[in-house]
Design a protein around this motif. Structure first.
Motif, PDB file in Angstrom:
ATOM      1  N   GLY A 219      -7.467  -6.826  -1.602  1.00 14.99           N
ATOM      2  CA  GLY A 219      -6.157  -6.751  -0.983  1.00 14.99           C
ATOM      3  C   GLY A 219      -5.043  -6.786  -2.011  1.00 14.99           C
ATOM      4  O   GLY A 219      -5.287  -6.914  -3.217  1.00 14.99           O
ATOM      5  N   VAL A 220      -3.809  -6.673  -1.520  1.00 16.61           N
ATOM      6  CA  VAL A 220      -2.636  -6.824  -2.374  1.00 16.61           C
ATOM      7  C   VAL A 220      -1.635  -7.739  -1.673  1.00 16.61           C
ATOM      8  O   VAL A 220      -1.651  -7.883  -0.442  1.00 16.61           O
ATOM      9  CB  VAL A 220      -1.957  -5.470  -2.693  1.00 16.61           C
ATOM     10  CG1 VAL A 220      -2.910  -4.537  -3.414  1.00 16.61           C
ATOM     11  CG2 VAL A 220      -1.415  -4.816  -1.420  1.00 16.61           C
ATOM     12  N   ARG A 221      -0.786  -8.354  -2.479  1.00 13.84           N
ATOM     13  CA  ARG A 221       0.318  -9.159  -1.946  1.00 13.84           C
ATOM     14  C   ARG A 221       1.615  -8.429  -2.277  1.00 13.84           C
ATOM     15  O   ARG A 221       1.880  -8.118  -3.444  1.00 13.84           O
ATOM     16  CB  ARG A 221       0.317 -10.561  -2.548  1.00 13.84           C
ATOM     17  CG  ARG A 221      -0.856 -11.416  -2.099  1.00 13.84           C
ATOM     18  CD  ARG A 221      -0.643 -12.884  -2.455  1.00 13.84           C
ATOM     19  NE  ARG A 221      -1.761 -13.710  -1.976  1.00 13.84           N
ATOM     20  CZ  ARG A 221      -2.768 -14.106  -2.743  1.00 13.84           C
ATOM     21  NH1 ARG A 221      -2.789 -13.774  -4.024  1.00 13.84           N
ATOM     22  NH2 ARG A 221      -3.737 -14.836  -2.240  1.00 13.84           N
ATOM     23  N   ALA A 222       2.409  -8.163  -1.245  1.00 16.01           N
ATOM     24  CA  ALA A 222       3.673  -7.449  -1.414  1.00 16.01           C
ATOM     25  C   ALA A 222       4.829  -8.365  -1.062  1.00 16.01           C
ATOM     26  O   ALA A 222       4.741  -9.150  -0.102  1.00 16.01           O
ATOM     27  CB  ALA A 222       3.699  -6.203  -0.536  1.00 16.01           C
ATOM     28  N   ARG A 223       5.917  -8.257  -1.821  1.00 13.41           N
ATOM     29  CA  ARG A 223       7.073  -9.123  -1.627  1.00 13.41           C
ATOM     30  C   ARG A 223       8.281  -8.313  -1.168  1.00 13.41           C
ATOM     31  O   ARG A 223       8.589  -7.257  -1.750  1.00 13.41           O
ATOM     32  CB  ARG A 223       7.403  -9.858  -2.922  1.00 13.41           C
ATOM     33  CG  ARG A 223       8.550 -10.865  -2.802  1.00 13.41           C
ATOM     34  CD  ARG A 223       8.775 -11.579  -4.122  1.00 13.41           C
ATOM     35  NE  ARG A 223       7.584 -12.308  -4.530  1.00 13.41           N
ATOM     36  CZ  ARG A 223       7.289 -13.545  -4.143  1.00 13.41           C
ATOM     37  NH1 ARG A 223       8.117 -14.177  -3.302  1.00 13.41           N
ATOM     38  NH2 ARG A 223       6.194 -14.140  -4.556  1.00 13.41           N
TER      39      ARG A 223
END
Length: 331
Positions: A219-223
């Motif tokens: 997964g990725v974490r987006a801000r």
């Protein structure tokens, strides 16, 4: 002071274009010298499985480049482990100076220095390169059949990659840092109509997360750029599509370039704007960027260099580069 040598053909760069040019030039008895550069083998050396190289159902990128290098050596290419730091294309023979202090003179020069994908610069991105993180959907999209993927970017490249990935992935999330895309309107319309695509506006990717054993993206974490809120997005593949940078620094002020630094070649030719200088591969190709097309252009460059030198040896006019108003034949 280092040594000075004068060669018929000098090839700068050691990806598929450079090695293919070397094979053809060596078989034409031109005794080519190839200077490998800072990353021998080019971008394929950081690629894992290659499944679109004709003749190999699957081969590791580093293994493919090792085979190309061995082939070039076998047919008579001299391969030099050094880095070219400057070239002078103002007069023939052309001059190249290397980091090792050597000066090379060449009657014909083939440039195959390639291009590099632009990356986000995240430590986690670097960690998972080749293990779920990619900058080439055409190369790696096939591995994500029926899985969820994420694309970062907002220009033509990002939209085209996202659309291509819908052929394989169950869902494609496009993350863009603004509230509108920079891509051409017709591409945007196709993207918005595609039911597999979801767009996350006003976000940047903070981190790629994944497993350790085996190494793989999860997964990725987006801000959010305004609020700072973090969104976790599950995926098996993360594609960075924020553009490519051609390695044209050596010649940017000496050859005609376009599209942000790609070397211009004549239509259906590897000839550049300087007679006797030829360019091949990702250095010139802002459209396809594939190993097989780079190899084809390397072949073209060597054949045209051979013809250029033959005409020069016979005292014929070489005032204009082949292809720029002249007919180019492959054989």
């Amino acid at each position: 002071m280092g040594e000075t040598r004068h060669e018929k053909v000098l090839i700068i760069g050691s990806g598929p274009a450079g090695y293919t040019a070397a094979v053809y030039a060596a078989r034409a008895m031109l005794e080519p010298v190839l200077i490998q550069g800072i990353q021998p083998g080019g971008q394929l050396t950081i690629t894992t499985d290659v499944e679109n190289w004709p003749g190999d159902t699957s081969i590791l990128g580093p293994d493919l480049m090792a085979k190309m290098e061995a082939h070039a050596r076998e047919v008579g290419t001299e391969i030099v482990s050094d880095i070219v730091t400057s070239v002078d294309l103002s007069a023939r023979p052309f001059t190249a100076v290397t980091d090792g202090g050597a000066t090379w003179k060449a009657d014909a020069l083939i440039l195959a220095t390639g291009a590099q994908a632009k990356w986000l610069g995240l430590p986690s991105e670097e960690k998972y390169k080749g293990f779920g993180v990619s900058a080439c959907a055409t190369c790696d999209g096939f591995f994500y059949r029926g899985q969820e993927v994420v694309v970062a970017g907002g220009g033509n490249t990002a939209v085209e990659e996202a659309l291509f990935l819908t052929n394989f992935a169950s869902k494609v999330t496009l993350i863009h840092r603004r509230d509108s895309l920079r891509a051409e309107k017709i591409l945007q319309e196709r993207l918005f109509r595609n039911p597999k695509v979801e767009i996350l506006w006003d976000h940047t990717v903070d981190e790629v997360v994944g497993s350790e054993a085996p190494l793989g993206v999860e997964g990725v974490r987006a801000r959010h750029v305004a609020t700072g809120a973090v969104t976790a997005i599950p995926c098996k593949g993360f594609f960075v599509a924020i553009g490519h940078a051609p390695a044209s620094e050596l010649v940017a002020d000496q050859l005609e370039t376009h599209h942000g630094g790609y070397v211009v070649t004549a239509p259906d030719s590897a000839a550049t704007s300087v007679p006797g200088v030829f360019a091949a591969g990702d250095l010139t190709d802002h459209v396809y960027r594939q190993a097989v097309t780079s190899a084809g252009m390397g072949c073209m460059a060597a054949l045209e260099a051979e013809r250029f030198l033959a005409e020069n040896d016979e005292g014929k006019s070489v005032s204009e580069p082949l292809g720029w108003g002249a007919e180019v034949r492959a054989g």
